[in-house]
Scaffold this motif. Structure first.
Motif, PDB file in Angstrom:
ATOM      1  N   GLU A  93      25.345 -37.271 -42.385  1.00 51.31           N
ATOM      2  CA  GLU A  93      24.124 -36.581 -41.993  1.00 51.31           C
ATOM      3  C   GLU A  93      22.910 -37.475 -41.762  1.00 51.31           C
ATOM      4  O   GLU A  93      21.914 -37.034 -41.187  1.00 51.31           O
ATOM      5  CB  GLU A  93      23.793 -35.502 -43.026  1.00 51.31           C
ATOM      6  N   ILE A  94      23.002 -38.735 -42.196  1.00 49.23           N
ATOM      7  CA  ILE A  94      21.872 -39.654 -42.017  1.00 49.23           C
ATOM      8  C   ILE A  94      22.410 -40.941 -41.375  1.00 49.23           C
ATOM      9  O   ILE A  94      22.783 -41.892 -42.075  1.00 49.23           O
ATOM     10  CB  ILE A  94      21.164 -39.943 -43.358  1.00 49.23           C
ATOM     11  N   PRO A  95      22.448 -40.983 -40.056  1.00 47.22           N
ATOM     12  CA  PRO A  95      23.094 -42.089 -39.330  1.00 47.22           C
ATOM     13  C   PRO A  95      22.535 -43.482 -39.611  1.00 47.22           C
ATOM     14  O   PRO A  95      23.276 -44.468 -39.492  1.00 47.22           O
ATOM     15  CB  PRO A  95      22.891 -41.719 -37.858  1.00 47.22           C
ATOM     16  N   ILE A  96      21.257 -43.605 -39.976  1.00 46.79           N
ATOM     17  CA  ILE A  96      20.712 -44.960 -40.165  1.00 46.79           C
ATOM     18  C   ILE A  96      21.073 -45.571 -41.524  1.00 46.79           C
ATOM     19  O   ILE A  96      20.823 -46.750 -41.754  1.00 46.79           O
ATOM     20  CB  ILE A  96      19.180 -45.008 -39.950  1.00 46.79           C
ATOM     21  N   VAL A  97      21.692 -44.797 -42.410  1.00 44.34           N
ATOM     22  CA  VAL A  97      22.095 -45.333 -43.719  1.00 44.34           C
ATOM     23  C   VAL A  97      23.296 -46.249 -43.538  1.00 44.34           C
ATOM     24  O   VAL A  97      24.306 -45.872 -42.955  1.00 44.34           O
ATOM     25  CB  VAL A  97      22.424 -44.193 -44.713  1.00 44.34           C
TER      26      VAL A  97
END
Length: 120
Positions: free
Chosen positions: A85-89
């Protein structure tokens, strides 16, 4: 690169191997630390350029509602959701603690720590 931490997320949940644990439930604490490139957000001042810690809290609260026998399983689910859900992680660490565990001793908590890097 930077880190975003959400600490001391408290939840009442029904995890455990004992029948009583899943029936009665107990208090838990979850801490999350994620690595991400947040340099763009430092300049833009836009939420869309960083890690939304409200979303991390929401993911933890939802995953804590699903009973598991092992804290390792809960932590793994939390990390997988963060990556989905959080692609930049790029990496995540999760500490899942059971407060006052039923282990026949005076123990404040037991904690399982999981750390994973995004597979590219």
């Amino acid at each position: 690169m930077g880190k975003v931490k959400v600490e001391n997320i408290r939840a009442y949940a029904h995890h455990g191997c004992l029948k009583e644990e899943t029936a009665i439930g107990s208090e838990y604490r979850v801490d999350v630390s994620v690595d991400a490139d947040i340099s763009k957000a430092a300049v833009s001042d836009k939420l869309s350029d960083t890690v939304d810690y409200v979303l991390i809290n929401h993911i933890v609260k939802e995953e804590m509602k699903t009973p598991s026998k092992l804290l390792e399983h809960v932590g793994h689910r939390i990390i997988k959701r963060i990556f989905n859900e959080i692609p930049i992680v790029t990496a995540a660490a999760v500490w899942v603690s059971k407060i006052n565990p039923p282990i026949g001793g005076d123990v404040e908590k037991v904690t399982v720590v999981l750390e994973e890097k995004r597979i590219l």
